[in-house]
Structures are given as C-alpha cells and as structure tokens.
Design an enzyme around this catalytic site. Structure first.
Site, PDB file in Angstrom:
ATOM      1  N   CYS A  28      36.327  65.306  95.513  1.00 37.80           N
ATOM      2  CA  CYS A  28      37.318  65.852  94.595  1.00 37.80           C
ATOM      3  C   CYS A  28      36.887  67.260  94.204  1.00 37.80           C
ATOM      4  O   CYS A  28      36.002  67.416  93.351  1.00 37.80           O
ATOM      5  CB  CYS A  28      37.459  64.965  93.360  1.00 37.80           C
ATOM      6  SG  CYS A  28      38.680  65.607  92.189  1.00 37.80           S
TER       7      CYS A  28
ATOM      8  N   CYS B 264      43.967  61.482  94.406  1.00 35.63           N
ATOM      9  CA  CYS B 264      42.974  62.399  93.846  1.00 35.63           C
ATOM     10  C   CYS B 264      42.904  62.277  92.331  1.00 35.63           C
ATOM     11  O   CYS B 264      43.604  62.989  91.593  1.00 35.63           O
ATOM     12  CB  CYS B 264      43.263  63.843  94.229  1.00 35.63           C
ATOM     13  SG  CYS B 264      41.908  64.950  93.728  1.00 35.63           S
TER      14      CYS B 264
END
Length: 449
Positions: A374, A195
């Site tokens: 995200c 991430c």
C-alpha cells in the site's frame, strides 16, 4: 511508396483482426480468463509467455479473455486524480487496445459458472468450455448500500465525492480545492475494500493542500472508519495514528457510514454498540462498502463469504473436483489486502502452478506468501510505503537500503506518482512486471510431490 506501405499495413491489420475474430468465436479454449482488469490481463499474458518460454507455445487464440468492458482503468491513479495531480483521462484506455492478437477477446461477461462441466455461460447465453479457468472478476462496489449516496454523488453541490469511481474521481479534487472553511469528513467502511489505505490517502492529501494554502486553521478534518485502527498492520497503523494526532485530525473508530442526507449535509454513522450518530459536514469523501460480484457469490466456486475459494499458497481451487479452476486478485479468497501490488506477486505463482499442472500433471513448488503493498500518500512529496505478507508481517523491499519504510519519503512518493503508472501500462499488463522483483520473473522450486 507511402501508399504501398499503408496498403500493406492495412492488409496485415485486417488479417490479424480476422484471426482474432475467428479465435473469439470458438466454443472451447485451453485457458479461459474471466475479467480483463489488472489481474486478468496480467495473468493471461504471463501464462502465454510461460508456455512460449518453455518451448511449448500455445497457439494464437488458445487463451481467451471474457470481459464486456469498453475501457480498462488504472484504479490506483484515482487517488492522484482526487489530489489534483493527474487528469482522469490518463487513467483509462480502450480495453481492445490492451489485448494482443495472440489472446482471443470475447466482449461478453459471464452469467454463470459450471465447473462440473468445465464451462461458463455468457450473458448472451453462449456456452464456452475450457481446460483451465482463471477467475479475475474483481470485486463489486455496493454504492446503493448507503441510502442517499448515489444521489449525492450526482449532485455537484452536495459536497460528496469518492475516489472509488472514474466518474467521481475528479469531483473529489473539485470539492477539496473549492472548500474554504468548515468540516471535511473522510470515511472508510467496515469489511473488505480495495486498497485499505486509500480512504486515508486522499484525506492526507487534502490536509496537506489546506495547510499549504493557508486554510488549515479554517477546516476541521475528521476520519470516520468502521475499522478499529488507522491501519490493520500494527507497524504502519501506529505511525499513522501518531500522524493523525500530530496533525489534529479527529479519529472516530468503529463508526460505519449508513446513510447520507445531501440536502441537509448530514451523514449518519452506526457505532460498534449498534447506536447511531448524525454528523454535519461541509465536505464528505465516501468509500463505499464492497463485496464479491454476484456472479461469483452465487456460483459453486464461492466460499461462505462469496469469494472464489482458492488455496492461499497455490491459488488453485480448494475443491479437488475443481482442480482446473484458479483465481487471483480481488475476487479471490486470499487473506491479504486487495491491491494491484498483490496481483504482481500472485500472477507468477498462479502461472507457474497452472503451467506445471498442464505440463506434468503436478503442482509446482511455487507458493504465494500473501505479499501486498500500500503506497500510502501522507502529503505532497511524501509517502509511507507499506509492504507486508500474510499475518500482517512487514516484507519491505527497500528497508535494507533506505531504512524503515514506515518513515514517509519523497522517493516513495515519486514511485507512486510516476514509476508505478508507467510500469503498469508498459510492463505489468503485458505480463512483464513482477512487483518487488521488477522485470525479473521469480524462480520457483520444483514440484514437492
């Protein structure tokens, strides 16, 4: 009556345990899944469900999951822990409790892959054969690649912390909340990380915390990143760069952390031209460098970079002789951001293609487009929901309803804080959550062959 029910329940549980134990002791399985992280548990259950829903159910124990871990972690929750929104104990559960009886759990890790003989060897030396292999080992956190980092993380007075570990996630909040003045530095390494937005999520939460509590003018915040921009997808990167400037956060790009001197509260960064710079800090949040696990990198399955080499559309291994090997998640070579959200889109495609190959001998029409997401926290009560596919092209779920997702919104914040964790534990790991499509399994075109 109660005693009789208790006895019956105990007998059923013992029977299930005996069946599960026997299944875990076999030498060959129809499907072996290596890794019981978000990718492994999700795809193992989806594969089982797909065969069952097609009226071709596999027997209990035909699918085996190999993983020696004691606990399974909801890693996206560690940002919430670091922001003081969640106790870290809520982000882990015993792994055994998450594996249903119809899946065999082998509590060992893989020591080596032998795709030419369709087998793996475990750390105990046991050889396990498969008809199909799914690799979902995740990636490796290279803490020791930064001299001084491990020591600093273990020192409660160092001011150094990281949301990239269960053991240190709560130290992040302790350090952030305790800081009254000084310099707070947040880092992001060059290269691949889990991430890619997480390194700045925790920075924005710290910034908001300090400003809400009257410390904003007493604490300078700087972002040191080994990357050339705030975010790789330009649409969102431009918004985050504007936010950085508006909030007075220093931006030091192509500055890669290479060492930590916790005794003197000093960090050393390497710049793009090869020179180094020493920076003093009061608080230092570190995102460590990451890469493929050694067991994958040193195997015949790996590409030149060390990831499992799979077709970016089908998730099948690129070598025809390894056509019964598949991979998803962080360990794969898929050129997209490595997130749990990506797994929700990858798993149905892998499942459909594996099922089709077993059932018809042909690959299906299912193709992964690189979708990932995200949920980028920009403060308490606000979140920028970045969703995109291969090539950094936005693929937003709510844009037609709510407008541009590059605008931080309160609704998105509560999706991250409340909905996504609940969906993860109650649906995704059981094979019943499909990301942007929610509980509805996507449909795919028939085989193009």
């Amino acid at each position: 009556m109660f005693a009789a029910r208790t006895s019956l329940t105990r007998s059923v549980a013992n029977g299930v345990r005996r069946v599960s134990t026997a299944a875990a002791e076999k030498d060959k399985y129809k499907v072996v899944v290596v890794g019981a992280g978000s990718g492994g548990l999700t795809v193992a259950n989806q594969i089982y469900n797909r065969f069952k829903n097609a009226g071709k159910a596999l027997n209990e124990g035909d699918i085996a999951i190999l993983d020696a871990a004691e606990y399974h972690y909801y890693q996206p929750g560690w940002t919430l822990v670091g922001a003081g929104l969640l106790p870290k104990s809520d982000t882990r559960r015993p792994l055994r409790s998450l594996i249903p009886p119809h899946l065999a759990h082998i509590p060992e890790n893989v020591q080596s892959f032998s795709p030419s003989s369709s087998s793996v060897t475990t750390t105990s030396g046991r050889t396990i054969s498969y008809e199909n292999l799914v690799v979902a080992t995740g990636l490796k956190i290279n803490w020791d690649n930064i001299p001084g980092l491990t020591k600093a993380l273990g020192d409660s007075s160092s001011g150094v912390s990281s949301i990239y570990s269960y053991d240190t996630a709560d130290k992040v909040w302790n350090d952030i909340d305790a800081l009254r003045s000084g310099k707070a530095i947040f880092t992001q390494p060059a290269g691949i990380v889990k991430c890619a937005g997480a390194p700045q999520k925790i920075m924005w939460m710290a910034w908001d915390r300090y400003n809400r509590t009257g410390r904003g003018n007493l604490i300078n915040i700087d972002f040191y990143t080994g990357t050339p921009a705030m975010f790789a997808v330009k649409k969102y990167g431009d918004v985050l760069e504007k936010l950085r400037v508006e909030r007075g956060v220093g931006g030091y790009f192509q500055h890669n952390l290479i060492s930590v001197d916790s005794a003197n509260h000093r960090a050393t960064f390497k710049k793009a031209d090869g020179s180094t710079v020493d920076v003093d800090y009061t608080l230092l949040h570190v995102v460590p460098p990451q890469g493929p696990p050694d067991v994958v990198k040193n195997s015949p399955l790996a590409d030149e970079a060390g990831w499992v080499a799979v077709d970016q559309g089908t998730l099948r291994h690129v070598k025809p002789e390894y056509g019964n090997v598949w991979a998803l998640g962080d360990c794969s070579s898929l050129p997209t951001s490595k997130t749990a959200a990506a797994v929700t889109a990858e798993a149905p495609v892998l499942t459909e293609n594996l099922f089709s190959v077993v059932d018809t001998g042909k690959i299906s029409g299912a193709r992964y487009d690189g979708y990932t997401s995200c949920p980028l926290l920009t403060g308490y009560g606000q979140l920028l929901l970045a969703e995109f596919k291969y090539g950094g092209e936005p693929k937003e779920t709510f844009a037609s309803i709510l407008g541009d997702q590059a605008t931080p919104r309160k609704l998105f914040y509560y999706l991250k804080k409340d909905l996504f964790p609940a969906a993860y534990w109650n649906l995704m790991l059981k094979g019943n959550w499909f990301g942007a499509k929610g509980i509805f399994r996507p449909t795919f075109p028939p085989s193009p062959q």
